[in-house]
Design a protein around this motif. Structure first.
Motif: not given
Length: 301
Positions: A174-184
């Motif tokens: 991960x270079x940049x993490x989002x504010x909301x992370x979704x894992x499928x």
């Protein structure tokens, strides 16, 4: 914006987002109608529709680069996935960074060989997850997703250093993490020989530290083994669980429900029009299909 206005209007009657549903049906024709559809596919279609809708707005463009979208979807959901391909001869590294809205994770029980489980199999706690012997955790899945992968002789890549085709290894971080992370969690397997649902239980935590899976933490890995990085106290990489989507049934006949957190430790189960209170145990014991985490700086009491 209409959705947010209606959510926070103060009206006590249930909100039915029929306009959003109609918008998705209009732009993703294969999802229109009342046949069973995949919740993950619908999520991506909805984000894509909203993203494309915002791109035409002035608020969706950065002043210095009108082609770069700065809409609310990108600001909240878009992260950066780094891919490092390393030549096995000269050890030169080719790096690319691609945007992502979600991370799809392989599960044990699929036809894809799964990496050995994490060092917490003695019942210890790893990354906030209680690791019972034999149980797969979300951390296990993320470790597998970010492990170095040898591409083999059948997938040689032309190395810019060697100027010839060489074997290489590939690693995602991960270079940049989002504010909301979704894992499928990839529970539905489709291949030429097989169509089935994978019901493997995956333990997922209320709080998740993504530091070990960052590109900046890559040097802390040795031979694919987890090493606790020195910067694990970085709060920017810490997340809290706030929603879980589950699937009951089979590939041919199933039903989606979800758990939503309203306040800290206050959870509700959404089952079509029926909304009931749920315990944290109900949430953590559920099978899990889509897991939603938000950065902890958004935490509320």
């Amino acid at each position: 914006s209409l959705c947010f206005e209606q959510f926070y209007s103060g009206h006590r009657s249930p909100h039915i987002p029929y306009r959003l549903l109609h918008l998705v049906w209009t732009h993703a024709r294969h999802l229109a109608g009342y046949e069973q559809q995949d919740a993950h596919e619908f999520l991506i279609a909805a984000l894509d529709v909203l993203h494309r809708h915002c791109k035409g707005d002035d608020n969706g463009k950065k002043a210095n680069n009108p082609n770069h979208c700065n809409c609310i979807i990108d600001q909240i959901f878009t992260g950066g996935l780094q891919s490092d391909v390393t030549c096995q001869v000269c050890h030169g590294v080719s790096t690319t960074i691609d945007p992502f809205w979600d991370i799809s994770l392989d599960l044990p029980g699929s036809s894809t060989p799964f990496w050995p489980l994490s060092p917490g199999s003695d019942g210890s706690v790893v990354n906030g997850e209680s690791h019972v012997s034999g149980t797969t955790t979300l951390t296990d899945c993320l470790r597998r997703f970010t492990r170095p992968e040898h591409l083999g002789s059948s997938a040689k890549i032309k190395c810019s250093g060697c100027h010839s085709y060489q074997e290489s290894t590939k690693q995602l971080t991960m270079k940049k993490l989002p504010i909301v992370a979704c894992f499928h969690l990839k529970r539905f397997e489709h291949s030429a020989k097989l169509r089935r649902k994978i019901t493997t239980y995956v333990s997922f935590p209320l709080e998740l530290d993504m530091t070990p899976f960052m590109a900046s933490s890559k040097e802390s890995r040795m031979n694919g083994q987890y090493q606790q990085p020195t910067d694990s106290l970085n709060n920017d990489n810490k997340y809290s669980l706030f929603a879980v989507v589950n699937h009951q049934g089979t590939l041919e006949s199933g039903h989606y429900t979800s758990f939503i957190r309203q306040h800290k430790d206050q959870w509700f189960k959404c089952d079509d029009a029926i909304i009931t209170k749920a315990s944290i145990k109900d949430v953590l014991d559920s099978e899990g299909y889509l897991l939603f985490y938000h950065k902890q700086f958004l935490e509320y009491e």
